[in-house]
Design a protein around this motif. Sequence first.
Motif, PDB file in Angstrom:
ATOM      1  N   MET A  53      -1.664   2.087   0.066  1.00  0.00           N
ATOM      2  CA  MET A  53      -2.125   1.520  -1.212  1.00  0.00           C
ATOM      3  C   MET A  53      -1.164   1.904  -2.340  1.00  0.00           C
ATOM      4  N   VAL A  54      -0.801   3.159  -2.404  1.00  0.00           N
ATOM      5  CA  VAL A  54       0.118   3.616  -3.455  1.00  0.00           C
ATOM      6  C   VAL A  54       1.459   2.882  -3.321  1.00  0.00           C
ATOM      7  N   ASN A  55       1.933   2.693  -2.114  1.00  0.00           N
ATOM      8  CA  ASN A  55       3.190   1.967  -1.918  1.00  0.00           C
ATOM      9  C   ASN A  55       3.085   0.508  -2.382  1.00  0.00           C
ATOM     10  N   ALA A  56       1.982  -0.146  -2.019  1.00  0.00           N
ATOM     11  CA  ALA A  56       1.809  -1.555  -2.416  1.00  0.00           C
ATOM     12  C   ALA A  56       1.779  -1.684  -3.937  1.00  0.00           C
ATOM     13  N   ILE A  57       1.083  -0.767  -4.585  1.00  0.00           N
ATOM     14  CA  ILE A  57       0.923  -0.853  -6.040  1.00  0.00           C
ATOM     15  C   ILE A  57       2.187  -0.409  -6.771  1.00  0.00           C
ATOM     16  N   LYS A  58       2.756   0.715  -6.335  1.00  0.00           N
ATOM     17  CA  LYS A  58       3.912   1.255  -7.064  1.00  0.00           C
ATOM     18  C   LYS A  58       5.235   0.623  -6.623  1.00  0.00           C
ATOM     19  N   HIS A  59       5.562   0.704  -5.334  1.00  0.00           N
ATOM     20  CA  HIS A  59       6.843   0.160  -4.867  1.00  0.00           C
ATOM     21  C   HIS A  59       6.804  -1.360  -4.785  1.00  0.00           C
ATOM     22  N   GLY A  60       5.700  -1.916  -4.250  1.00  0.00           N
ATOM     23  CA  GLY A  60       5.604  -3.358  -4.083  1.00  0.00           C
ATOM     24  C   GLY A  60       5.467  -4.065  -5.425  1.00  0.00           C
ATOM     25  N   ASN A  61       4.310  -3.900  -6.048  1.00  0.00           N
ATOM     26  CA  ASN A  61       4.019  -4.641  -7.285  1.00  0.00           C
ATOM     27  C   ASN A  61       4.535  -3.961  -8.546  1.00  0.00           C
ATOM     28  N   LYS A  62       5.089  -2.768  -8.398  1.00  0.00           N
ATOM     29  CA  LYS A  62       5.604  -2.009  -9.550  1.00  0.00           C
ATOM     30  C   LYS A  62       4.589  -1.947 -10.688  1.00  0.00           C
ATOM     31  N   GLU A  63       3.326  -1.838 -10.307  1.00  0.00           N
ATOM     32  CA  GLU A  63       2.206  -1.745 -11.258  1.00  0.00           C
ATOM     33  C   GLU A  63       2.196  -2.879 -12.289  1.00  0.00           C
ATOM     34  N   SER A  64       2.736  -4.026 -11.914  1.00  0.00           N
ATOM     35  CA  SER A  64       2.762  -5.172 -12.833  1.00  0.00           C
ATOM     36  C   SER A  64       1.368  -5.766 -13.012  1.00  0.00           C
ATOM     37  N   PRO A  65       0.962  -5.991 -14.267  1.00  0.00           N
ATOM     38  CA  PRO A  65      -0.352  -6.597 -14.510  1.00  0.00           C
ATOM     39  C   PRO A  65      -0.444  -8.045 -14.023  1.00  0.00           C
ATOM     40  N   ASP A  66       0.693  -8.662 -13.742  1.00  0.00           N
ATOM     41  CA  ASP A  66       0.686 -10.047 -13.255  1.00  0.00           C
ATOM     42  C   ASP A  66       0.517 -10.136 -11.745  1.00  0.00           C
ATOM     43  N   LYS A  67       0.596  -8.988 -11.080  1.00  0.00           N
ATOM     44  CA  LYS A  67       0.555  -9.030  -9.615  1.00  0.00           C
ATOM     45  C   LYS A  67      -0.711  -8.371  -9.087  1.00  0.00           C
ATOM     46  N   SER A  68      -1.123  -8.836  -7.912  1.00  0.00           N
ATOM     47  CA  SER A  68      -2.319  -8.255  -7.304  1.00  0.00           C
ATOM     48  C   SER A  68      -2.017  -7.854  -5.862  1.00  0.00           C
ATOM     49  N   VAL A  69      -2.912  -7.070  -5.294  1.00  0.00           N
ATOM     50  CA  VAL A  69      -2.804  -6.677  -3.894  1.00  0.00           C
ATOM     51  C   VAL A  69      -3.977  -7.295  -3.148  1.00  0.00           C
ATOM     52  N   ALA A  70      -3.685  -8.011  -2.065  1.00  0.00           N
ATOM     53  CA  ALA A  70      -4.748  -8.567  -1.226  1.00  0.00           C
ATOM     54  C   ALA A  70      -5.121  -7.513  -0.193  1.00  0.00           C
ATOM     55  N   VAL A  71      -6.408  -7.177  -0.186  1.00  0.00           N
ATOM     56  CA  VAL A  71      -6.908  -6.094   0.660  1.00  0.00           C
ATOM     57  C   VAL A  71      -7.834  -6.673   1.711  1.00  0.00           C
ATOM     58  N   SER A  72      -7.669  -6.268   2.950  1.00  0.00           N
ATOM     59  CA  SER A  72      -8.589  -6.687   3.997  1.00  0.00           C
ATOM     60  C   SER A  72      -8.891  -5.486   4.885  1.00  0.00           C
ATOM     61  N   PHE A  73     -10.168  -5.127   4.952  1.00  0.00           N
ATOM     62  CA  PHE A  73     -10.602  -3.979   5.764  1.00  0.00           C
ATOM     63  C   PHE A  73     -11.650  -4.451   6.767  1.00  0.00           C
ATOM     64  N   ARG A  74     -11.563  -3.973   7.994  1.00  0.00           N
ATOM     65  CA  ARG A  74     -12.578  -4.298   8.988  1.00  0.00           C
ATOM     66  C   ARG A  74     -12.942  -3.059   9.791  1.00  0.00           C
ATOM     67  N   ILE A  75     -14.219  -2.789   9.903  1.00  0.00           N
ATOM     68  CA  ILE A  75     -14.671  -1.667  10.722  1.00  0.00           C
ATOM     69  C   ILE A  75     -15.436  -2.221  11.909  1.00  0.00           C
ATOM     70  N   GLY A  76     -14.987  -1.862  13.107  1.00  0.00           N
ATOM     71  CA  GLY A  76     -15.657  -2.304  14.323  1.00  0.00           C
ATOM     72  C   GLY A  76     -16.339  -1.134  15.016  1.00  0.00           C
ATOM     73  N   GLY A  77     -16.793  -1.372  16.230  1.00  0.00           N
ATOM     74  CA  GLY A  77     -17.526  -0.346  16.961  1.00  0.00           C
ATOM     75  C   GLY A  77     -16.727   0.928  17.137  1.00  0.00           C
ATOM     76  N   ASN A  78     -15.442   0.804  17.484  1.00  0.00           N
ATOM     77  CA  ASN A  78     -14.673   2.033  17.682  1.00  0.00           C
ATOM     78  C   ASN A  78     -13.280   1.966  17.059  1.00  0.00           C
ATOM     79  N   SER A  79     -13.126   1.105  16.075  1.00  0.00           N
ATOM     80  CA  SER A  79     -11.825   1.069  15.421  1.00  0.00           C
ATOM     81  C   SER A  79     -11.934   0.549  13.997  1.00  0.00           C
ATOM     82  N   VAL A  80     -10.894   0.801  13.241  1.00  0.00           N
ATOM     83  CA  VAL A  80     -10.831   0.246  11.889  1.00  0.00           C
ATOM     84  C   VAL A  80      -9.485  -0.461  11.743  1.00  0.00           C
ATOM     85  N   TRP A  81      -9.515  -1.583  11.041  1.00  0.00           N
ATOM     86  CA  TRP A  81      -8.343  -2.438  10.876  1.00  0.00           C
ATOM     87  C   TRP A  81      -8.140  -2.633   9.377  1.00  0.00           C
TER      88      TRP A  81
END
Lengths: 142, 142, 119, 119
Positions: A53-81
């Motif tokens: 997350m820190v990399n996406a915001i700081k290195h990727g988007n350089k904390e630009s107010p014009d840019k966003s991060v698309a987040v996708s989280f999935r929790i299953g029976g024995n794993s998280v994606w």
Amino acid sequence: MSEPQWNWVLEESIPSSLDAGHRTIDQLLNALTQWGWDGRDFFHVQMAIEEAMVNAIKHGNKESPDKSVAVSFRIGGNSVWMQLTDQGDGFNPNALPDPTDEEHLDQPHGRGVMLIRELMTTVAYNERGNQVTMHKVRSSDD
Amino acid sequence: MSEPQWNWVLEESIPSSLDAGHRTIDQLLNALTQWGWDGRDFFHVQMAIEEAMVNAIKHGNKESPDKSVAVSFRIGGNSVWMQLTDQGDGFNPNALPDPTDEEHLDQPHGRGVMLIRELMTTVAYNERGNQVTMHKVRSSDD
Amino acid sequence: MAGKRRIVVSDIGEVSVVRFIDRKIVDSANIEEMGEELFSVVEKDKRRFVLLNFDGVEFLSSAALNKLILLDRKAKAAGGKLKLCGLRPEIMEVFTITRLDRVFQIKKTEADGIEAFGL
Amino acid sequence: MAGKRRIVVSDIGEVSVVRFIDRKIVDSANIEEMGEELFSVVEKDKRRFVLLNFDGVEFLSSAALNKLILLDRKAKAAGGKLKLCGLRPEIMEVFTITRLDRVFQIKKTEADGIEAFGL
Ligand SMILES: Nc1ncnc2c1ncn2[C@@H]1O[C@H](COP(=O)(O)OP(=O)(O)O)[C@@H](O)[C@H]1O
Ligand SMILES: Nc1ncnc2c1ncn2[C@@H]1O[C@H](COP(=O)(O)OP(=O)(O)O)[C@@H](O)[C@H]1O
């Protein structure tokens, strides 16, 4: 994805601020706790998503107010994606110096990508390098 | 769904307990607050999801530990979309007595389905009646 | 320093023991404050023997590791010594994976840590 | 009654003013407790003039409305009177939609409510 069903799915587009990033991480961590994750497995997921997350915001988007991060989280029976996509130029994760090399050992940076790799079961970056996909299978002894 | 993109999506399968239901509702309410919902619109969504959740858990699944509720929430730029699917036998929402009729006015039950209809922009039930889909468009003056 | 304190320093003999207020040390405004407070322990207050006690710290990110490396540099530059103690197993694992267990001297308990200064 | 209290009763003259502890009154174990506590105000304590002050209550579900209807019945059966006050606009709207504003006498302020008993 091959896993047929997820118990919890969160998809969100967030502004490029560390505050927003941490609020989203907290949603994941709460859900993980709900679904019985704790100990080392929980810590590993927490570490990987914090670094990514820190990399996406700081290195990727350089904390630009014009840019966003698309987040996708999935929790299953024995794993998280987890997948983060930033709107930056990307990078080549295979061209990074090894932070455990003697000459880099005391550098105050450069451990995030390596930690993600070590702590997750699988990690993949897209071609451009602005999207990271992480998968963690729960250890049986936890 | 016609709306091209959602800012926040939560999909979750939860046990048939009011506690679990309220934890999931809290995730939605937190996200709505994050996305600037407040006042009457916020209240209307809160009311509709509370009523629908309690119905799915109590009337639908009869709080059975073997049954779960599939939850799907989506927040877009100016609307929220919510769907609950329980594992009960369903019901016919069009065959319910009108709770505002003089003869039913002092009955201590039977207002949930009606409130959902009044407070949402659109409400649809599936044929069997074990799935409710609610959509609320934000009012411009809020 | 403005705002809330992020660390608490207590002197035990010649050793300054530093404890952390936050249970989670992640990248945020807080970590900058924490860094400044840590640096001032060796630079402004000129404490020579500093023991960081991580008791109660449940999580730290690589941003925190980076601050510790900078602190270590500053301590050495001032002729001082830095040691760590009280790391929970999960955090210790992070030091092992990154091999920072070879950069920092890490002791189990605070008593071990104080003793290790050999004063 | 075991557990935390859900309501606070204070007597102002002959009127018992009831306030609610919870900001959100939803269907849960708490609402059963709240119902029992409300019922005991009219049934056990035999208070005849009861004013429910919803000041501070941000949300209530139909399960709460149901409890109020039962309370009204019990109050009437005991020869008492129940009134409501302090409803925020959103909650007032729920009473209007369900036409429960015709079942309950609803006043704006606590003072209005007390006065309305005409004692
Ligand atoms: N999402 C990203 N977009 C662009 N560059 C990135 C991204 N993530 C990582 N990087 C690059 O990889 C480098 C190493 O990242 P990392 O291992 O997390 O260490 P650090 O963040 O301390 O530099 C960064 O300095 C940056 O150049
Ligand atoms: N998910 C559901 N599954 C089965 N029956 C339902 C469901 N939701 C509502 N019902 C039926 O509709 C009736 C009216 O519901 P509602 O208007 O919420 O009032 P109440 O819950 O107070 O009875 C319920 O009593 C129940 O018989």
